[in-house]
Design an enzyme around this catalytic site. Structure first.
Site, PDB file in Angstrom:
ATOM      1  N   GLU A 129      17.778  41.304  55.728  1.00 62.82           N
ATOM      2  CA  GLU A 129      17.508  40.325  54.656  1.00 62.82           C
ATOM      3  C   GLU A 129      18.796  40.050  53.899  1.00 62.82           C
ATOM      4  OE1 GLU A 129      14.968  42.651  52.162  1.00 62.82           O
ATOM      5  OE2 GLU A 129      13.244  42.478  53.481  1.00 62.82           O
ATOM      6  N   LYS A 131      21.190  40.207  50.759  1.00 65.83           N
ATOM      7  CA  LYS A 131      21.278  41.030  49.548  1.00 65.83           C
ATOM      8  C   LYS A 131      21.479  40.082  48.382  1.00 65.83           C
ATOM      9  CE  LYS A 131      23.117  45.254  47.663  1.00 65.83           C
ATOM     10  NZ  LYS A 131      23.660  44.839  46.379  1.00 65.83           N
ATOM     11  N   ASP A 133      22.086  38.572  44.815  1.00 62.58           N
ATOM     12  CA  ASP A 133      22.991  39.039  43.774  1.00 62.58           C
ATOM     13  C   ASP A 133      22.406  38.734  42.402  1.00 62.58           C
ATOM     14  OD1 ASP A 133      25.140  40.166  42.639  1.00 62.58           O
ATOM     15  OD2 ASP A 133      26.555  38.565  43.117  1.00 62.58           O
ATOM     16  N   TYR A 243      10.957  42.285  47.549  1.00 70.25           N
ATOM     17  CA  TYR A 243      11.395  42.814  48.845  1.00 70.25           C
ATOM     18  C   TYR A 243      11.096  44.288  49.090  1.00 70.25           C
ATOM     19  CZ  TYR A 243      15.317  43.714  45.693  1.00 70.25           C
ATOM     20  OH  TYR A 243      16.088  44.073  44.627  1.00 70.25           O
ATOM     21  N   LYS A 331      28.201  44.688  53.415  1.00 69.89           N
ATOM     22  CA  LYS A 331      28.952  43.835  52.480  1.00 69.89           C
ATOM     23  C   LYS A 331      29.618  42.676  53.214  1.00 69.89           C
ATOM     24  CE  LYS A 331      28.538  45.882  48.509  1.00 69.89           C
ATOM     25  NZ  LYS A 331      28.043  45.190  47.339  1.00 69.89           N
ATOM     26  N   CYS A 425      57.323  39.756  22.078  1.00 71.23           N
ATOM     27  CA  CYS A 425      55.895  39.464  22.180  1.00 71.23           C
ATOM     28  C   CYS A 425      55.649  37.964  22.045  1.00 71.23           C
ATOM     29  CB  CYS A 425      55.157  40.215  21.087  1.00 71.23           C
ATOM     30  SG  CYS A 425      53.425  39.736  20.947  1.00 71.23           S
ATOM     31  N   CYS A 428      53.942  37.327  18.447  1.00 73.15           N
ATOM     32  CA  CYS A 428      54.550  37.596  17.131  1.00 73.15           C
ATOM     33  C   CYS A 428      56.052  37.767  17.205  1.00 73.15           C
ATOM     34  CB  CYS A 428      53.918  38.841  16.526  1.00 73.15           C
ATOM     35  SG  CYS A 428      54.396  40.350  17.398  1.00 73.15           S
ATOM     36  N   CYS A 443      53.520  45.601  22.914  1.00 70.95           N
ATOM     37  CA  CYS A 443      54.132  44.995  21.735  1.00 70.95           C
ATOM     38  C   CYS A 443      54.084  46.054  20.642  1.00 70.95           C
ATOM     39  CB  CYS A 443      53.360  43.744  21.311  1.00 70.95           C
ATOM     40  SG  CYS A 443      53.703  43.250  19.613  1.00 70.95           S
ATOM     41  N   CYS A 448      50.865  42.390  14.661  1.00 73.46           N
ATOM     42  CA  CYS A 448      50.870  41.262  15.607  1.00 73.46           C
ATOM     43  C   CYS A 448      49.506  40.558  15.582  1.00 73.46           C
ATOM     44  CB  CYS A 448      51.159  41.818  16.993  1.00 73.46           C
ATOM     45  SG  CYS A 448      50.828  40.668  18.331  1.00 73.46           S
TER      46      CYS A 448
HETATM   47  S1  IVH Z   1      15.801  47.069  48.929  1.00 65.53           S
HETATM   48  C1  IVH Z   1      15.440  51.406  48.591  1.00 65.53           C
HETATM   49  N1  IVH Z   1      16.390  44.601  49.490  1.00 65.53           N
HETATM   50  O1  IVH Z   1      20.415  45.853  45.752  1.00 65.53           O
HETATM   51  C2  IVH Z   1      16.144  50.146  48.533  1.00 65.53           C
HETATM   52  N2  IVH Z   1      17.457  45.606  47.596  1.00 65.53           N
HETATM   53  O2  IVH Z   1      22.131  48.341  45.774  1.00 65.53           O
HETATM   54  C3  IVH Z   1      15.533  49.260  47.539  1.00 65.53           C
HETATM   55  N3  IVH Z   1      18.946  44.093  46.378  1.00 65.53           N
HETATM   56  O3  IVH Z   1      18.875  47.761  43.284  1.00 65.53           O
HETATM   57  C4  IVH Z   1      16.150  47.983  47.500  1.00 65.53           C
HETATM   58  N4  IVH Z   1      18.638  42.338  47.650  1.00 65.53           N
HETATM   59  O4  IVH Z   1      18.495  45.263  43.167  1.00 65.53           O
HETATM   60  C5  IVH Z   1      16.623  45.639  48.659  1.00 65.53           C
HETATM   61  N5  IVH Z   1      16.785  42.420  50.094  1.00 65.53           N
HETATM   62  C6  IVH Z   1      17.011  43.438  49.264  1.00 65.53           C
HETATM   63  C7  IVH Z   1      17.893  43.341  48.164  1.00 65.53           C
HETATM   64  C8  IVH Z   1      18.087  44.458  47.358  1.00 65.53           C
HETATM   65  C9  IVH Z   1      19.259  42.807  46.577  1.00 65.53           C
HETATM   66  C10 IVH Z   1      19.505  44.910  45.264  1.00 65.53           C
HETATM   67  C11 IVH Z   1      18.483  45.721  44.499  1.00 65.53           C
HETATM   68  C12 IVH Z   1      18.966  47.131  44.525  1.00 65.53           C
HETATM   69  C13 IVH Z   1      20.378  46.993  44.935  1.00 65.53           C
HETATM   70  C14 IVH Z   1      20.769  48.219  45.711  1.00 65.53           C
END
Ligand code: IVH
Length: 685
Positions: A129, A131, A133, A243, A331, A425, A428, A443, A448
């Site tokens: 899935e 991740k 943000d 999720y 990542k 600086c 000032c 500084c 300042c």
């Molecule tokens: S599963 C046991 N699924 O990432 C794992 N987390 O670093 C529970 N997050 O605190 C999380 N997208 O806020 C899961 N598709 C996804 C996610 C996700 C973002 C965040 C979540 C968690 C953090 C973990």
């Protein structure tokens, strides 16, 4: 359900009876809920916006007339309700874990190898899935009704943000029961985030109103969700995707794919960019695909999450420290762009430290426009050989301040020269020096104006005195016009002085004065933090505020005395003693006290027997204690500590990795505390 929802507006020829009104309220609630689901989740509306608004208005009118008939899942709640004075804490019944990271494809492969080895199997399905943000949250449904919701917090305890979550348009206030039974108790976890377009609009609005803009969509989502006034949250268009399960009673599925289906059936919004992958090769392919799609998505994602699909396998793999061994976050590479350095300017902070900053030709980087990047210090500039006029690679990882990675030497203009931090600086003209062994230039002039502004900005900031409406611009205006030159002067400001400033309306001036006044009653640690003592951050401020109880007592402490305090080392101790010895500082502290700023904590109430009669058990990894020191502390305060949970146990203090003791405590109704809660309880925080 599944009926076709068409309900005509009722014509009021004659007054309705109470029973008729209730029936109508129910009918409207149900119809609006259904239309909401069709619009936001199925993307298939069957009513016009105007038609929807008319029904909503009718419901609102009826609820206003008969508040006692309002339904618990009424869609009118989405507009927000009465502001709160603060958030309560909510403890998660199962800790909310974090994820371990795979920084590249190789680390994804070793994750898979380890998992298959542990399970002793050849082939394994994963669900991959995005991740998201944003901010992790937990929702609780009792008998299908949305009852409470909280932030992730430290994983054990979060903030109760129920009112705010109710305003999210796609969050079901009641679960749908089309094809699935509804559990009597359901916890579900997900992410609250903000789309790019809403983020841009919000920032534009903030700027138009003279307010600070948000650095990125995640900060904007966090700021919007943690509003005490839920009407503000309601105006922000936050999104949510679910999720993961929390505790669910009387319901079980075999796989994560089945869970996703159940979530959809109950009416939850689930992110549609997921895929079932039969092996790690497929995981990597999908990871790459999402990475290339990333720029075209309407919201920020910072990687992928791969989860072992079968739940029995997940259970066998279990948890290590604070993250599950059956999932991993892959990542994405840090986002990089190429742009040009227009100029390099030295910027002076509140301690006098000088940081060289590159002004860039603005570039779009990971959803935000970047126009400045830090160059850290002279050594970094020399090492990278970065110059004014250079074409450079800049990057932003997460919400880290953008930085210059390297200069593209082939594009360097002729006649450029190396940059050196000036010896005067920029604010000032004071002397700038660099001491042996220090990476930074400073500084030397304590008067300042840049340092004065920095100190005042720090003092009024959210994590210090939290004076609302006192932003960077106001600080600059006040210092530049000579109205204030120290933090103490803030409390002598008068209405006429504030109102005389450019672009300051009388009403705003009054608000600022009120905020200044109410800051006089903040907790002691905020004042200590606000003083900007070197190496004394928020946490250490709390430690010393709790130990000494007043600035006067702190001022009398010796280095030895301070060093004997848990968590205070020689550098912090020396810095504190020096601060309280400095005559300029003492003048400021006196002035603050004259204005009534002298918060105290009654440390004498922390009597020796405060835990007498109470029994504690500790489990999991604790950050600030080991088992022995925790036991000694409890016993010194008159309490008892044991190794195992029994009916006699009053409190279980649980850190990460807490296992069976947690379950037993829950069964026996023992109160579970996080380490922070325990430290607050005994005044050790
Ligand atoms: S599963 C046991 N699924 O990432 C794992 N987390 O670093 C529970 N997050 O605190 C999380 N997208 O806020 C899961 N598709 C996804 C996610 C996700 C973002 C965040 C979540 C968690 C953090 C973990």
């Amino acid at each position: 359900m599944g009926r076709f929802f068409f309900i005509p507006r009722r014509l009021h020829f004659q007054p309705m009876t109470q029973a008729q009104t209730l029936a109508r309220i129910r009918e409207l609630t149900e119809a609006l809920t259904e239309h909401n689901h069709r619009y936001y989740i199925l993307d298939n509306p069957t009513i016009s916006d105007a038609g929807y608004d008319a029904l909503l208005r009718e419901l609102q009118d009826l609820e206003n007339q008969f508040p006692e008939l309002k339904q618990a899942d009424s869609p009118t709640q989405r507009v927000g309700s009465r502001p709160l004075s603060g958030f309560d804490q909510l403890t998660h019944s199962i800790p909310m874990l974090s994820l371990s990271n795979a920084m590249d494809e190789e680390e994804l492969i070793s994750f898979d190898t380890r998992v298959r080895k542990d399970l002793e199997i050849e082939q394994l399905d994963y669900v991959v899935e995005p991740k998201l943000d944003g901010l992790g949250v937990e929702l609780i449904y009792v008998d299908g009704l949305f009852t409470a919701g909280s932030t992730r917090g430290d994983g054990f305890t979060g903030e109760n943000i129920t009112q705010n979550l109710r305003t999210l348009k796609t969050l079901p206030l009641r679960l749908r029961d089309d094809s699935l039974a509804i559990p009597s108790y359901l916890e579900v976890r997900g992410e609250v985030f903000m789309g790019h377009q809403d983020f841009d609009h919000l920032n534009q609005r903030q700027l138009d109103q003279g307010k600070q803009s948000f650095a990125n969509p995640r900060n904007a989502a966090a700021g919007s969700l943690r509003q005490l006034d839920s009407k503000i949250t309601a105006s922000r268009n936050l999104l949510i995707n679910l999720y993961a399960p929390g505790r669910i009673d009387n319901f079980s599925v075999d796989s994560h794919m089945d869970l996703i289906q159940a979530l959809k059936d109950w009416g939850f919004p689930v992110n549609d960019q997921y895929e079932l992958c039969p092996d790690i090769e497929a995981v990597i392919q999908f990871h790459r695909k999402l990475e290339s799609k990333r720029e075209n998505l309407e919201y920020d994602i910072d990687g992928t999450v791969s989860k072992v699909n079968r739940l029995d396998y997940q259970n066998r793999l279990g948890i290590r420290s604070r993250s599950p061994r059956w999932a991993i976050a892959g990542k994405f590479k840090a986002r990089q762009e190429i742009t040009k350095i227009l100029s390099i300017v030295p910027s002076v902070g509140r301690t006098g430290a000088i940081t060289p900053v590159a002004n860039l030709e603005p570039v779009h980087l990971g959803g935000v426009m970047v126009a400045r990047a830090t160059l850290h210090n002279q050594d970094e500039i020399d090492r990278k050989d970065v110059r004014e006029g250079d074409t450079v690679v800049v990057q932003r990882a997460g919400d880290v301040i953008p930085e210059v990675v390297k200069a593209i030497l082939e594009k360097r203009p002729e006649g450029s020269h190396a940059y050196t931090i000036p010896d005067r600086c920029p604010a000032c003209d004071g002397h700038v020096i660099r001491l042996e062994g220090d990476a930074k230039h400073y500084c030397q002039n304590i008067s300042c104006p840049a340092q004065i502004k920095g100190r005042i900005e720090h003092f009024v900031a959210k994590r210090c005195m939290d004076i609302d409406g006192f932003g960077t611009k106001l600080v600059a205006q006040l210092v530049d016009t000579g109205l204030i030159s120290s933090i103490a002067d803030i409390y002598s400001l008068e209405l006429e002085q504030l109102a005389s400033l450019e672009r300051m309306a009388d009403k705003s001036a009054l608000n600022v004065l009120e905020a200044i006044d109410s800051s006089k009653s903040v907790d002691l640690w905020r004042l200590v933090h606000g003083l900007g003592i070197r190496n004394v951050g928020e946490h250490i401020s709390k430690v010393i505020a709790n130990k000494y109880g007043s600035l006067t007592a702190m001022g009398k402490a010796t280095v030895e005395d301070l060093e004997a305090t848990h968590e205070i080392g020689p550098i912090v101790a020396r810095g504190l003693v020096e601060f309280f010895r400095d005559s300029d500082n003492l003048v400021i502290l006196d002035k603050l006290a004259e204005h009534g700023l002298n918060p105290t904590i009654d440390v004498s109430s922390r009597s020796e027997g405060m835990l007498s009669g109470l029994s504690f058990v500790f489990t999991g990894k604790l950050e600030h204690f080991n088992r022995d020191s925790a036991r000694v502390l409890v016993e010194s305060l008159g309490g008892a500590s044991a190794n195992s949970i029994s009916k006699k146990t009053d409190y279980l203090v649980a850190g990460p990795g807490a296992g069976s003791k947690m379950e037993k405590a829950t069964k026996l109704g023992v109160i579970i505390l996080t380490e922070d809660e325990f430290r607050r309880m005994v005044g050790a925080e």
